[in-house]
Design a protein around this motif. Structure first.
Motif, PDB file in Angstrom:
ATOM      1  N   VAL A 100       0.853  -1.202   0.000  1.00 13.05           N
ATOM      2  CA  VAL A 100       0.000   0.000   0.000  1.00 13.05           C
ATOM      3  C   VAL A 100       0.888   1.251   0.000  1.00 13.05           C
ATOM      4  CG1 VAL A 100      -1.650   1.356   1.360  1.00 13.05           C
ATOM      5  CG2 VAL A 100      -1.995  -1.114   1.077  1.00 13.05           C
ATOM      6  N   ASP A 101       1.889   1.276   0.874  1.00  9.90           N
ATOM      7  CA  ASP A 101       2.771   2.455   0.957  1.00  9.90           C
ATOM      8  C   ASP A 101       3.428   2.726  -0.394  1.00  9.90           C
ATOM      9  OD1 ASP A 101       2.205   2.702   3.611  1.00  9.90           O
ATOM     10  OD2 ASP A 101       4.077   1.797   4.330  1.00  9.90           O
ATOM     11  N   ALA A 102       3.930   1.653  -1.021  1.00  8.17           N
ATOM     12  CA  ALA A 102       4.669   1.814  -2.284  1.00  8.17           C
ATOM     13  C   ALA A 102       3.740   2.318  -3.388  1.00  8.17           C
ATOM     14  CB  ALA A 102       5.312   0.493  -2.680  1.00  8.17           C
ATOM     15  N   GLU A 103       2.523   1.760  -3.453  1.00  4.69           N
ATOM     16  CA  GLU A 103       1.600   2.170  -4.527  1.00  4.69           C
ATOM     17  C   GLU A 103       1.141   3.614  -4.311  1.00  4.69           C
ATOM     18  OE1 GLU A 103       1.800   0.717  -7.149  1.00  4.69           O
ATOM     19  OE2 GLU A 103       0.141  -0.644  -7.572  1.00  4.69           O
TER      20      GLU A 103
ATOM     21  N   ALA B  21       2.828   6.007  -2.754  1.00  9.24           N
ATOM     22  CA  ALA B  21       3.945   6.924  -3.035  1.00  9.24           C
ATOM     23  C   ALA B  21       4.147   7.087  -4.542  1.00  9.24           C
ATOM     24  CB  ALA B  21       5.223   6.396  -2.388  1.00  9.24           C
ATOM     25  N   ASP B  22       4.128   5.984  -5.288  1.00  7.82           N
ATOM     26  CA  ASP B  22       4.415   6.059  -6.732  1.00  7.82           C
ATOM     27  C   ASP B  22       3.307   6.753  -7.522  1.00  7.82           C
ATOM     28  OD1 ASP B  22       6.724   4.664  -6.308  1.00  7.82           O
ATOM     29  OD2 ASP B  22       6.277   3.008  -7.678  1.00  7.82           O
ATOM     30  N   THR B  23       2.043   6.546  -7.110  1.00  8.35           N
ATOM     31  CA  THR B  23       0.926   7.023  -7.939  1.00  8.35           C
ATOM     32  C   THR B  23       0.234   8.252  -7.369  1.00  8.35           C
ATOM     33  OG1 THR B  23      -0.671   5.653  -6.758  1.00  8.35           O
ATOM     34  CG2 THR B  23       0.357   4.666  -8.710  1.00  8.35           C
ATOM     35  N   GLY B  24       0.403   8.525  -6.071  1.00  5.74           N
ATOM     36  CA  GLY B  24      -0.294   9.643  -5.442  1.00  5.74           C
ATOM     37  C   GLY B  24      -1.757   9.341  -5.158  1.00  5.74           C
ATOM     38  N   ARG B  25      -2.183   8.093  -5.360  1.00 10.48           N
ATOM     39  CA  ARG B  25      -3.585   7.746  -5.113  1.00 10.48           C
ATOM     40  C   ARG B  25      -3.833   7.682  -3.599  1.00 10.48           C
ATOM     41  NH1 ARG B  25      -2.456   3.940  -8.554  1.00 10.48           N
ATOM     42  NH2 ARG B  25      -4.181   2.608  -8.920  1.00 10.48           N
ATOM     43  N   SER B  26      -5.122   7.540  -3.214  1.00  5.90           N
ATOM     44  CA  SER B  26      -5.441   7.512  -1.788  1.00  5.90           C
ATOM     45  C   SER B  26      -5.083   6.141  -1.193  1.00  5.90           C
ATOM     46  CB  SER B  26      -6.931   7.789  -1.592  1.00  5.90           C
ATOM     47  OG  SER B  26      -7.676   6.685  -2.087  1.00  5.90           O
ATOM     48  N   ARG B  27      -4.829   6.146   0.118  1.00  2.60           N
ATOM     49  CA  ARG B  27      -4.541   4.877   0.813  1.00  2.60           C
ATOM     50  C   ARG B  27      -5.754   3.971   0.728  1.00  2.60           C
ATOM     51  NH1 ARG B  27      -0.052   4.941   3.282  1.00  2.60           N
ATOM     52  NH2 ARG B  27      -0.420   2.918   4.209  1.00  2.60           N
TER      53      ARG B  27
ATOM     54  N   THR C  10      -8.054  -0.995  -0.735  1.00  5.34           N
ATOM     55  CA  THR C  10      -9.302  -1.729  -1.026  1.00  5.34           C
ATOM     56  C   THR C  10      -9.343  -2.238  -2.467  1.00  5.34           C
ATOM     57  OG1 THR C  10     -10.437   0.323  -1.605  1.00  5.34           O
ATOM     58  CG2 THR C  10     -10.714  -0.451   0.652  1.00  5.34           C
ATOM     59  N   VAL C  11      -8.531  -1.665  -3.347  1.00  5.71           N
ATOM     60  CA  VAL C  11      -8.553  -2.102  -4.749  1.00  5.71           C
ATOM     61  C   VAL C  11      -7.224  -2.752  -5.148  1.00  5.71           C
ATOM     62  CG1 VAL C  11      -8.874  -1.391  -7.161  1.00  5.71           C
ATOM     63  CG2 VAL C  11     -10.221  -0.297  -5.359  1.00  5.71           C
ATOM     64  N   ASP C  12      -6.143  -1.968  -5.167  1.00  5.27           N
ATOM     65  CA  ASP C  12      -4.895  -2.457  -5.780  1.00  5.27           C
ATOM     66  C   ASP C  12      -4.360  -3.733  -5.131  1.00  5.27           C
ATOM     67  OD1 ASP C  12      -4.218  -0.223  -7.690  1.00  5.27           O
ATOM     68  OD2 ASP C  12      -4.359   0.933  -5.848  1.00  5.27           O
ATOM     69  N   VAL C  13      -4.128  -3.660  -3.819  1.00  5.30           N
ATOM     70  CA  VAL C  13      -3.409  -4.777  -3.190  1.00  5.30           C
ATOM     71  C   VAL C  13      -4.323  -6.011  -3.017  1.00  5.30           C
ATOM     72  CG1 VAL C  13      -1.912  -5.447  -1.287  1.00  5.30           C
ATOM     73  CG2 VAL C  13      -1.846  -3.098  -2.149  1.00  5.30           C
ATOM     74  N   PRO C  14      -5.583  -5.840  -2.550  1.00  2.00           N
ATOM     75  CA  PRO C  14      -6.450  -7.032  -2.475  1.00  2.00           C
ATOM     76  C   PRO C  14      -6.650  -7.687  -3.841  1.00  2.00           C
ATOM     77  CG  PRO C  14      -7.474  -5.181  -1.331  1.00  2.00           C
ATOM     78  CD  PRO C  14      -6.248  -4.637  -2.005  1.00  2.00           C
ATOM     79  N   ARG C  15      -6.739  -6.872  -4.883  1.00  2.00           N
ATOM     80  CA  ARG C  15      -6.951  -7.453  -6.209  1.00  2.00           C
ATOM     81  C   ARG C  15      -5.704  -8.213  -6.687  1.00  2.00           C
ATOM     82  NH1 ARG C  15      -9.466  -6.410 -11.194  1.00  2.00           N
ATOM     83  NH2 ARG C  15      -8.296  -7.855 -12.466  1.00  2.00           N
TER      84      ARG C  15
ATOM     85  N   LEU D 235       0.302  -2.558  -9.773  1.00  2.00           N
ATOM     86  CA  LEU D 235       0.365  -3.922  -9.229  1.00  2.00           C
ATOM     87  C   LEU D 235      -0.799  -4.755  -9.743  1.00  2.00           C
ATOM     88  CD1 LEU D 235       1.785  -5.830  -7.186  1.00  2.00           C
ATOM     89  CD2 LEU D 235       0.158  -5.023  -5.459  1.00  2.00           C
ATOM     90  N   LEU D 236      -1.976  -4.142  -9.772  1.00  2.00           N
ATOM     91  CA  LEU D 236      -3.196  -4.857 -10.178  1.00  2.00           C
ATOM     92  C   LEU D 236      -3.045  -5.401 -11.609  1.00  2.00           C
ATOM     93  CD1 LEU D 236      -6.809  -3.511  -9.621  1.00  2.00           C
ATOM     94  CD2 LEU D 236      -6.176  -4.745 -11.670  1.00  2.00           C
ATOM     95  N   LEU D 237      -2.589  -4.532 -12.523  1.00  2.00           N
ATOM     96  CA  LEU D 237      -2.568  -4.948 -13.933  1.00  2.00           C
ATOM     97  C   LEU D 237      -1.393  -5.860 -14.266  1.00  2.00           C
ATOM     98  CD1 LEU D 237      -3.760  -1.694 -15.720  1.00  2.00           C
ATOM     99  CD2 LEU D 237      -5.007  -3.847 -15.466  1.00  2.00           C
ATOM    100  N   SER D 238      -0.263  -5.722 -13.555  1.00  2.00           N
ATOM    101  CA  SER D 238       0.844  -6.633 -13.869  1.00  2.00           C
ATOM    102  C   SER D 238       0.530  -8.033 -13.327  1.00  2.00           C
ATOM    103  CB  SER D 238       2.179  -6.094 -13.364  1.00  2.00           C
ATOM    104  OG  SER D 238       2.119  -5.876 -11.989  1.00  2.00           O
ATOM    105  N   THR D 239      -0.034  -8.112 -12.117  1.00  2.00           N
ATOM    106  CA  THR D 239      -0.340  -9.452 -11.565  1.00  2.00           C
ATOM    107  C   THR D 239      -1.486 -10.112 -12.329  1.00  2.00           C
ATOM    108  OG1 THR D 239      -1.757  -8.413  -9.887  1.00  2.00           O
ATOM    109  CG2 THR D 239       0.489  -8.950  -9.235  1.00  2.00           C
TER     110      THR D 239
END
Ligand code: NAD
Length: 478
Positions: free
Chosen positions: A82-85, A87-93, A98-103, A159-163
């Motif tokens: 979560v921290d890495a995503e 920082a890199d994208t500026g999106r909300s925690r 709730t989306v990137d890492v669980p997916r 992360l979501l799209l590469s995995t």
């Protein structure tokens, strides 16, 4: 988070590097190594060796176990991802957790489950004896991995799209070389750590960082040792990759850009349609390939819809930045173009000022436009920012013609309470995905992809397994 290549089971960051900039405030997060031709060659060679070695001999059960360990490993480092995503994208925690890492966890588990339940999908199916020649035959089909798969991913859902590609590629027994976007290298590096800790044999997963054109992306997609390419990004980049891969006739799976329409019929639940359009146009500041940029509203509810959407857009708070200064400038250039083309700005149209550190970042205002002709470039071209143009329509046929008048065909949304209209209009919209009274509701087993300039092939469930494996027929005369 230090970005590193991962080649043949070894982390390295030798050679030149470039700065990684935080889109939230413009600060420097660290540096990213730029993979040379040698690093890319090393990754492809390591992936080939793993295919011929231990990984090539693994059975379905072992691959299922490997996918599950990677999913567990991501979960164990949930906070770091979560921290890495963020920082890199500026999106909300909230979005990242709730989306990137669980997916990403879900992507590995979904393909493990699919393979566990249907091992023949990655192995073999039998066809009972039937022959067009003389004599009887037993035919069976062996599914073989394609080999070394190059995966090129974008910055918007790193992360979501590469995995989403790595999991089915590994499930089918391929080995992988991933090149993530140069803007968002961090979660890919963490994923390499997880895969390393999960004990997958060296070379099964490799990671090279760097730019696309004239750099790592091009070295990889033109590489004679690459057996297939799975790419998500802009349509123009897809065309460049296709040209580069043509000499080796490398199979391609493409998820490309869009200019997604929404149709709002007068019988729609207007609260839901406004809510849904706020989500579909402004989630992650419009930087999701599925976001709506063209909204067509049936004339009796047009004025009310525009007024309510504009009000909601003006009140949006906490929306994230554009990924880079370059992308912010591109979006702002479309706001200027819209003005020149004669648009009416119902909301937004510029860059906000916060009076704090965010002013160093790459923010633009959520923007609602009306009044442009369908020929305007603002209505035709993908902007990939928090902006939509709203136009009225009078008949169902006109709505369909407007929705379909685009070189793109990724996703669409329609809002209506009329069940028969939903069933009759949905299949006639020329997009790979049609949402009715919802947006971005996803079942990972369903076909995902675009028509026209929005892509080639489908991902999701068995569709991904079909791309990442090759059926080979064996015919035995009885
Ligand atoms: P992009 O095409 O600029 O870059 C995507 C990746 O391709 C990056 O890793 C980049 O380094 C690499 N690349 C660039 N040029 C290359 C070349 N000549 N050869 C090899 N690799 C090269 O896309 P982006 O700006 O990162 O992402 C935004 C785009 O992606 C939008 O158009 C969006 O619609 C699209 N997208 C589509 C989907 C989908 O599922 N259809 C999903 C997400 C994003």
């Amino acid at each position: 988070m230090k970005a590193e290549h991962y080649v043949g089971g070894v982390f390295r960051s030798d050679g030149t590097s470039f700065p990684l900039i935080a889109p939230a405030d413009g600060s420097e997060l660290g540096t990213v190594p730029e993979a040379t031709q040698d690093v890319v060659d090393g990754a492809v060679t390591a992936a080939r060796a793993a295919l011929k070695g231990a990984w090539g001999a693994t059975g379905v059960q072992e691959r299922v176990a490997a996918l599950r360990s990677v999913a567990d490993g991501i979960e164990a480092r949930f906070g770091e991802f979560v921290d890495a995503e963020v920082a890199d994208t500026g999106r909300s925690r909230d979005f990242a957790s709730t989306v990137d890492v669980p997916r990403a966890v879900g992507n590995f588990r979904a393909y493990a489950d699919l393979l566990y339940g249907r091992p023949e999908r990655a192995h073999m199916t039998q066809v009972p004896g039937w022959s067009s020649g003389t004599g009887e035959a037993l035919n069976y089909t062996v599914r073989r991995p394609l080999g070394v798969v190059a995966i090129i991913s974008p910055w918007n859902l790193p992360l979501l799209l590469s995995t989403w590609k790595i999991a089915p590629a590994l499930a089918c027994g391929n080995t992988v070389v991933l090149k993530p976007s140069e803007e968002t290298p961090s979660t890919a590096t963490l994923l390499a750590r997880v895969i390393d800790e999960a004990g997958l044999p060296d070379g099964v997963f490799n990671l090279v960082h760097g730019h696309g054109a004239g750099a790592a992306g091009e070295f990889l997609t033109g590489h004679p040792g690459v057996d297939a390419i799975a790419f998500t990004g802009e349509s123009a980049t897809g065309a460049a990759i296709m040209r580069n891969a043509a000499d080796h006739v490398t199979p391609l799976s493409f998820e490309l850009g869009g200019k997604n329409p929404a149709l709002v019929f007068a019988d729609a639940d207007l609260d839901a349609a406004v809510d849904g359009t706020v989500r579909s146009s402004f989630t992650h500041s419009g930087q999701i390939c599925l976001c709506t940029e063209r909204v067509y509203v049936e004339r009796p509810v047009f004025d009310e819809f525009v007024a309510r959407l504009g009000e909601r857009a003006r009140a949006l708070d906490g929306y994230g930045p554009m990924i880079s200064a370059e992308h912010r400038d591109k979006v702002l250039s479309y706001y200027r173009l819209a003005r020149e083309e004669g648009a009416e700005f119902v909301a937004g149209g510029g860059a906000p000022e916060f009076g704090d550190a965010r002013d160093g970042g790459f923010h633009v205002q959520p923007t609602v436009l009306t009044g442009l002709p369908e020929t305007a470039r603002t209505v035709k071209e993908e902007i990939f920012g928090p902006v939509c143009h709203v136009a009225p329509f009078d008949t169902e046929d006109e709505a369909l013609a407007l929705a379909n008048d685009s070189p793109y065909g990724l996703a669409s949304t329609m809002w209506t309470r009329d069940l028969s209209r939903a069933h009759s209009v949905a299949p006639r919209i020329e997009t790979g995905i049609v949402w009715v009274n919802c947006w971005n509701l996803r079942d990972l087993r369903t076909p995902f992809g675009g028509v026209k300039a929005s892509g080639i092939g489908r991902e999701g469930g068995e569709y991904s397994l079909d791309f990442f494996s090759e059926p080979v027929n064996v015919c035995i005369q009885i």
